[in-house]
Design a protein around this motif. Sequence first.
Motif, PDB file in Angstrom:
ATOM      1  N   THR A  95       0.805  -1.054  -0.134  1.00 26.81           N
ATOM      2  CA  THR A  95       0.058  -0.168  -0.001  1.00 26.81           C
ATOM      3  C   THR A  95       0.917   1.286   0.038  1.00 26.81           C
ATOM      4  O   THR A  95       0.300   2.147  -0.099  1.00 26.81           O
ATOM      5  CB  THR A  95      -1.068   0.086   1.229  1.00 26.81           C
ATOM      6  N   ASN A  96       2.118   0.948   0.361  1.00 24.31           N
ATOM      7  CA  ASN A  96       3.095   2.011   0.338  1.00 24.31           C
ATOM      8  C   ASN A  96       4.405   1.817  -0.032  1.00 24.31           C
ATOM      9  O   ASN A  96       4.900   0.647  -0.004  1.00 24.31           O
ATOM     10  CB  ASN A  96       2.785   3.090   1.816  1.00 24.31           C
ATOM     11  N   THR A  97       5.321   2.846  -0.115  1.00 17.63           N
ATOM     12  CA  THR A  97       6.628   2.393  -0.558  1.00 17.63           C
ATOM     13  C   THR A  97       7.483   1.659   0.766  1.00 17.63           C
ATOM     14  O   THR A  97       8.146   0.756   0.339  1.00 17.63           O
ATOM     15  CB  THR A  97       7.354   3.751  -0.699  1.00 17.63           C
ATOM     16  N   GLU A  98       7.122   2.237   1.662  1.00 17.29           N
ATOM     17  CA  GLU A  98       7.944   1.436   3.135  1.00 17.29           C
ATOM     18  C   GLU A  98       7.357  -0.017   2.861  1.00 17.29           C
ATOM     19  O   GLU A  98       8.365  -0.900   3.259  1.00 17.29           O
ATOM     20  CB  GLU A  98       7.658   2.051   4.401  1.00 17.29           C
ATOM     21  N   GLU A  99       6.311  -0.352   2.901  1.00 18.32           N
ATOM     22  CA  GLU A  99       5.931  -1.684   2.799  1.00 18.32           C
ATOM     23  C   GLU A  99       6.413  -2.484   1.581  1.00 18.32           C
ATOM     24  O   GLU A  99       7.035  -3.656   1.943  1.00 18.32           O
ATOM     25  CB  GLU A  99       4.275  -1.845   2.835  1.00 18.32           C
ATOM     26  N   ASP A 139      19.481  -0.170   1.666  1.00 18.72           N
ATOM     27  CA  ASP A 139      18.939   1.182   1.612  1.00 18.72           C
ATOM     28  C   ASP A 139      17.734   0.592   0.274  1.00 18.72           C
ATOM     29  O   ASP A 139      18.072  -0.349  -0.393  1.00 18.72           O
ATOM     30  CB  ASP A 139      19.918   2.187   1.110  1.00 18.72           C
ATOM     31  N   CYS A 140      16.696   1.445   0.171  1.00 21.14           N
ATOM     32  CA  CYS A 140      15.919   1.219  -0.993  1.00 21.14           C
ATOM     33  C   CYS A 140      15.380   2.668  -1.267  1.00 21.14           C
ATOM     34  O   CYS A 140      14.810   3.217  -0.483  1.00 21.14           O
ATOM     35  CB  CYS A 140      14.595   0.495  -0.162  1.00 21.14           C
ATOM     36  N   VAL A 141      15.633   2.688  -2.621  1.00 17.41           N
ATOM     37  CA  VAL A 141      15.120   4.215  -3.035  1.00 17.41           C
ATOM     38  C   VAL A 141      13.912   3.748  -4.182  1.00 17.41           C
ATOM     39  O   VAL A 141      14.071   3.064  -5.096  1.00 17.41           O
ATOM     40  CB  VAL A 141      16.357   4.790  -3.867  1.00 17.41           C
ATOM     41  N   SER A 142      13.040   4.594  -4.008  1.00 17.43           N
ATOM     42  CA  SER A 142      11.695   4.613  -4.746  1.00 17.43           C
ATOM     43  C   SER A 142      11.556   5.559  -5.709  1.00 17.43           C
ATOM     44  O   SER A 142      11.945   6.797  -5.640  1.00 17.43           O
ATOM     45  CB  SER A 142      10.349   4.819  -3.918  1.00 17.43           C
ATOM     46  N   MET A 143      11.835   4.999  -7.219  1.00 17.52           N
ATOM     47  CA  MET A 143      11.473   6.109  -8.370  1.00 17.52           C
ATOM     48  C   MET A 143      10.263   6.927  -8.340  1.00 17.52           C
ATOM     49  O   MET A 143      10.395   8.002  -8.590  1.00 17.52           O
ATOM     50  CB  MET A 143      11.771   5.256  -9.483  1.00 17.52           C
ATOM     51  N   LYS A 144       9.110   6.344  -7.737  1.00 20.70           N
ATOM     52  CA  LYS A 144       8.076   7.093  -7.550  1.00 20.70           C
ATOM     53  C   LYS A 144       8.064   8.150  -6.736  1.00 20.70           C
ATOM     54  O   LYS A 144       7.915   9.320  -6.978  1.00 20.70           O
ATOM     55  CB  LYS A 144       6.726   6.371  -6.980  1.00 20.70           C
ATOM     56  N   ASP A 145       8.846   7.994  -5.320  1.00 23.13           N
ATOM     57  CA  ASP A 145       9.073   8.991  -4.520  1.00 23.13           C
ATOM     58  C   ASP A 145      10.073  10.070  -4.879  1.00 23.13           C
ATOM     59  O   ASP A 145       9.922  10.943  -4.398  1.00 23.13           O
ATOM     60  CB  ASP A 145       9.319   8.477  -3.201  1.00 23.13           C
ATOM     61  N   PHE A 197      25.345   2.123  -4.714  1.00 18.49           N
ATOM     62  CA  PHE A 197      24.310   2.870  -4.060  1.00 18.49           C
ATOM     63  C   PHE A 197      23.032   2.722  -4.434  1.00 18.49           C
ATOM     64  O   PHE A 197      23.034   2.371  -5.745  1.00 18.49           O
ATOM     65  CB  PHE A 197      24.888   4.327  -3.769  1.00 18.49           C
ATOM     66  N   ALA A 198      22.013   3.063  -3.775  1.00 16.96           N
ATOM     67  CA  ALA A 198      20.640   2.673  -4.246  1.00 16.96           C
ATOM     68  C   ALA A 198      20.210   4.052  -4.993  1.00 16.96           C
ATOM     69  O   ALA A 198      18.935   4.169  -5.019  1.00 16.96           O
ATOM     70  CB  ALA A 198      19.697   2.414  -3.066  1.00 16.96           C
ATOM     71  N   LEU A 199      20.770   4.380  -5.841  1.00 11.47           N
ATOM     72  CA  LEU A 199      20.359   5.649  -6.737  1.00 11.47           C
ATOM     73  C   LEU A 199      20.271   5.076  -8.010  1.00 11.47           C
ATOM     74  O   LEU A 199      21.032   4.500  -8.785  1.00 11.47           O
ATOM     75  CB  LEU A 199      21.498   6.679  -6.829  1.00 11.47           C
ATOM     76  N   PRO A 200      18.943   5.299  -8.585  1.00  7.42           N
ATOM     77  CA  PRO A 200      18.726   4.956 -10.090  1.00  7.42           C
ATOM     78  C   PRO A 200      19.672   5.546 -11.093  1.00  7.42           C
ATOM     79  O   PRO A 200      19.959   6.754 -11.010  1.00  7.42           O
ATOM     80  CB  PRO A 200      17.203   5.545 -10.380  1.00  7.42           C
ATOM     81  N   SER A 201      20.290   4.582 -12.058  1.00  6.35           N
ATOM     82  CA  SER A 201      20.994   5.275 -12.905  1.00  6.35           C
ATOM     83  C   SER A 201      20.062   5.679 -13.930  1.00  6.35           C
ATOM     84  O   SER A 201      18.926   5.446 -14.175  1.00  6.35           O
ATOM     85  CB  SER A 201      21.949   3.883 -13.636  1.00  6.35           C
ATOM     86  N   ALA A 202      20.734   6.469 -15.116  1.00  7.98           N
ATOM     87  CA  ALA A 202      20.249   6.544 -16.330  1.00  7.98           C
ATOM     88  C   ALA A 202      19.537   5.627 -16.967  1.00  7.98           C
ATOM     89  O   ALA A 202      18.354   5.627 -17.588  1.00  7.98           O
ATOM     90  CB  ALA A 202      21.231   7.548 -17.556  1.00  7.98           C
TER      91      ALA A 202
END
Length: 121
Positions: A1-5, A111-117, A76-81
């Motif tokens: 239901t959310n990014t954390e979950e 760590d977890c990075v959301s592209m939506k957030d 790192f949990a950063l999205p690449s191009a």
Amino acid sequence: TNTEEAGRYITPKFIGRTVETAYLICLDGKRKVTYCGILNEGSVDSVPIFVRSIVEKAIAVNASSVILAHNHPTGFALPSADDVRTTRLVAAALEPLSIRLLDHLVVAMGDCVSMKDSGIL
């Protein structure tokens, strides 16, 4: 239901993985998981993600929405191009089928990075 979950659900699946691995999570109309599995495994710094495979699986399990996730085992949990480009291709392919790409999560070192957030989706 959310990014954390979603992050709590998928992050443990990457424990011990030494190569980039892509997962697909399919959800029904009530956002219950109907499928979660590996899409592909790659190398230490890349994993091929095939849009066709995502579309086929989402249709096969009658998904209303999907979440992509992959890891960066040495970074790192950063999205690449490339991550951003792939995410946009997947979202565009699913849209005419009324299947929504809810998020694409990048996991690294706990760590977890959301592209939506992050505003990418």
